[in-house]
Design an enzyme around this catalytic site. Structure first.
Site, PDB file in Angstrom:
ATOM      1  N   LYS A 174       0.626  -1.306   0.020  1.00  0.00           N
ATOM      2  CA  LYS A 174      -0.031  -0.073   0.098  1.00  0.00           C
ATOM      3  C   LYS A 174       0.917   1.170   0.045  1.00  0.00           C
ATOM      4  O   LYS A 174       0.430   2.068  -0.444  1.00  0.00           O
ATOM      5  CB  LYS A 174      -0.822  -0.013   1.302  1.00  0.00           C
ATOM      6  N   ASP A 196      -9.916   3.397   2.031  1.00  0.00           N
ATOM      7  CA  ASP A 196     -10.322   2.794   3.354  1.00  0.00           C
ATOM      8  C   ASP A 196     -10.991   3.788   4.197  1.00  0.00           C
ATOM      9  O   ASP A 196     -12.088   3.224   4.815  1.00  0.00           O
ATOM     10  CB  ASP A 196      -9.038   2.417   4.008  1.00  0.00           C
TER      11      ASP A 196
END
Ligand code: ATR
Length: 278
Positions: A70, A107
């Site tokens: 990520k 997210d």
């Protein structure tokens, strides 16, 4: 990319076998009867950059990223959304037709949408939030809470220095709480969220109690195995509203799916069942 190709997307990580994303996107592709495939892609760290560069040439419209990539994708991206930049990590990447790579982080969006859908009476602005943990997931959640107007965020983390780094970045609305006094900081809160892996199957319990929390505080957890973590169980038994962590995983996938396959998908009970059924 041309219009004759079948849309491809996938999730890149190492290892990748555990990822639920192929099942999730696969469910939506089937449900909406769309052409396209979403596949798990395991890339070893030494192959990460060349592997990513090859994907658009193979017809991929984009990818999700999971551990440990990520953060690594950020150095390769030509465009980074503000929220990904604030978080310092991306979970959704779009390969543009002009050959550029755009990185986004959904997210925090997934976290808030999960609460909006599953706790409709709750409002982020109605009181302080207590956030347990100061890792990557916490960053995304704090950034979304601040953006949505949370008046105060009480941050408790085992390693206090990590809380301080987040306070330096996110500013005055963050107040730092000692990890071993976190239960006291639940007083007067409107939201309590566990962003650590504690409470997950095979991990230690979260050393935290809701005894000082108002019964109106919404309690949520990013852990979804088990679906009802000990924290959520304690909340339910004492009458607090709760939202489990599976929804965050489902909602974070939505923007990518919509962009790659051209259909805004729904997060519903059938999807939850498809994900939870082994
Ligand atoms: P993620 O990206 O999933 O958030 P991470 O960045 O490794 O993962 O963060 C993990 C979080 O869980 C951190 O807040 C970590 O606390 P530290 O910053 O002190 O490491 C927390 N955590 C993990 N194991 C823990 C434990 N046994 N006790 C308390 N906190 C723990």
């Amino acid at each position: 990319m041309n219009d004759q190709t079948i849309p491809l997307a996938g999730v890149v990580g190492w290892p990748i076998a555990h990822s639920l994303s192929p099942r999730l996107h696969g469910h939506w592709l089937k449900r909406y009867n769309l052409p396209g495939f979403y596949v798990p892609i395991g890339l070893k760290p030494q192959d990460f950059e060349t592997g990513i560069r090859a994907l658009p040439k193979l017809g991929f419209r984009g990818i999700n990223l999971t551990l440990p990539y990520k953060e690594s994708i950020m150095a390769m991206a030509d465009n980074i959304t503000d929220r990904a930049s604030l978080i310092g990590a991306a979970n959704t990447v779009f390969f543009r037709e002009n050959g550029t790579i755009s990185a986004d982080n959904t997210d925090g969006y997934g976290f808030l949408e999960n609460l909006r859908q599953n706790a409709p009476g709750w409002n982020v602005q109605q009181g302080p939030a207590l956030v347990l943990g100061a890792g990557g997931a916490s960053r995304a959640i704090i950034s979304a809470l601040i953006n949505a107007g949370a008046p105060e965020i009480r941050l408790a983390n085992r390693t206090r220095q990590r809380s301080e780094i987040l306070k330096d970045q996110f500013g005055a609305r963050i107040t730092i709480t000692d990890w071993n006094r976190a239960s006291d900081a639940a007083e007067d809160t409107a939201l309590i969220v566990n962003t650590t892996a504690l409470g997950m199957v095979g991990k230690p319990d979260l050393p935290f109690s809701l005894e000082h929390a108002p019964e109106t505080a919404l309690v949520t957890d990013i852990v979804y195995a088990p679906i009802e973590t000990p924290l959520l169980e304690e909340a339910r038994v004492r009458g607090n509203p709760t939202v489990d962590g599976l929804g965050m995983l489902l909602f974070q996938a939505l923007p990518g799916f919509e962009a790659w396959f051209g259909q805004r998908p729904e997060v519903d009970e059938a999807l939850r069942k498809a994900i939870l059924t082994p």
